[in-house]
Write an enzyme that holds these catalytic residues in place. Sequence first.
Site, PDB file in Angstrom:
ATOM      1  N   GLU A 116       0.855  -1.186   0.000  1.00 28.67           N
ATOM      2  CA  GLU A 116       0.000   0.000   0.000  1.00 28.67           C
ATOM      3  C   GLU A 116       0.889   1.233   0.000  1.00 28.67           C
ATOM      4  O   GLU A 116       1.868   1.290   0.746  1.00 28.67           O
ATOM      5  CB  GLU A 116      -0.882   0.021   1.259  1.00 28.67           C
ATOM      6  CG  GLU A 116      -1.700   1.306   1.390  1.00 28.67           C
ATOM      7  CD  GLU A 116      -2.420   1.417   2.732  1.00 28.67           C
ATOM      8  OE1 GLU A 116      -3.407   0.689   2.936  1.00 28.67           O
ATOM      9  OE2 GLU A 116      -1.975   2.227   3.576  1.00 28.67           O
TER      10      GLU A 116
ATOM     11  N   THR B 107      -4.036   4.690  -1.375  1.00 28.78           N
ATOM     12  CA  THR B 107      -5.078   5.155  -0.455  1.00 28.78           C
ATOM     13  C   THR B 107      -5.722   6.436  -0.991  1.00 28.78           C
ATOM     14  O   THR B 107      -5.201   7.081  -1.900  1.00 28.78           O
ATOM     15  CB  THR B 107      -4.496   5.464   0.946  1.00 28.78           C
ATOM     16  OG1 THR B 107      -3.600   6.563   0.825  1.00 28.78           O
ATOM     17  CG2 THR B 107      -3.770   4.270   1.525  1.00 28.78           C
TER      18      THR B 107
END
Length: 299
Positions: free
Chosen positions: A16, A47
């Site tokens: 991520e 994100t």
Amino acid sequence: MKIPEIMNKRMSFSFEVFPPKEDKGVKSLASALDRLYECEPDFISCTCGAGGSNEGRYFEILKMLKDANRCTPLAHFTCIGQTRESVRNKVDRLKEIGITHILALRGDLPEGWDDTRGDFSHANELVSFIKAEYGDDFVVAMAAAPEKHIEAVSFEADIAHLRMKQDAGADFIMTQLCYDIDAYLRWLEMIRAAGITIPVDVGVMPVINKDATLKMTLSTNGCSIPRELAELISRWYNDPDGFRKAGKEYSAKLIQEYINCGIDGLHIYTLNKSNDVRDILRMAGVHAPRKKRPAAVEE
Ligand code: FAD
């Protein structure tokens, strides 16, 4: 290949990253991504800020991931402040870039908000909407908290809501950080007993920095800090270098323990720190990057 198909065959492996606010951050993220690609992840997720904050950079980073063509990009997508129309516009934009995987989230409520102030109150509604509007164009992941979402009144209630997301069409689960593997295993047993059958991608937050560790565990998520981690924090409380070294060893051990449990997927929250993450993966024996590079300076 779609991510859940990989997870049904073997453990998937992913990272991520978050979209930086400044140009300088974008440059150093691009270099960090080059180093992360060398670990050959199946996907990298990006994100998104609450209420569409930093939206320009979000699309920019997703396009960067897509154009690099080194792994599948996955877009986080929240309900915060979204109308049906705005979701359509943004998902259309993701489709134009070539994104095929979305993590459908409610999103963290900005301070002072007690709902999403949009057309979607919960992630299950967003999953349903994307599936109804776009059919098989997108693989849709859903979030889950192995130690229970902080707002849920009980595990039973939280797991019933997870089941609603699966029933709405979610294809796989991505978990909140969880340093307590026994808690993760108990939760896994509970969700399987509740008829949740889709693969589970386990999120691991590397322990690199004391303040970040305390913030991520305690500020919004209410995640427990097992005794071993508590001792590490106390021991290296005022020594960032000592903390980093001990934290990396702790993180590598945690990853090994998760892998030994036979997890479907391993997802590393990199906080855009590629060198530390690569060290941890090397220590955990997950993947030795093929190409050797001189150590780069991180932002
Ligand atoms: P929901 O599934 O809507 O659940 C939220 C709460 O409401 C839970 O307590 C649940 O039990 C309850 N609930 C669910 N459905 C219903 C229903 N139909 N009726 C009543 N109650 C219900 N946040 C961001 O802002 N940006 C990000 O990029 C981001 N990425 C994340 C990535 C991962 C892997 C994870 C695990 C979390 C991420 N988050 C992100 C945080 C996430 O948005 C928060 O945890 C948020 O508080 C809950 O999101 P959710 O999708 O699980 O919400």
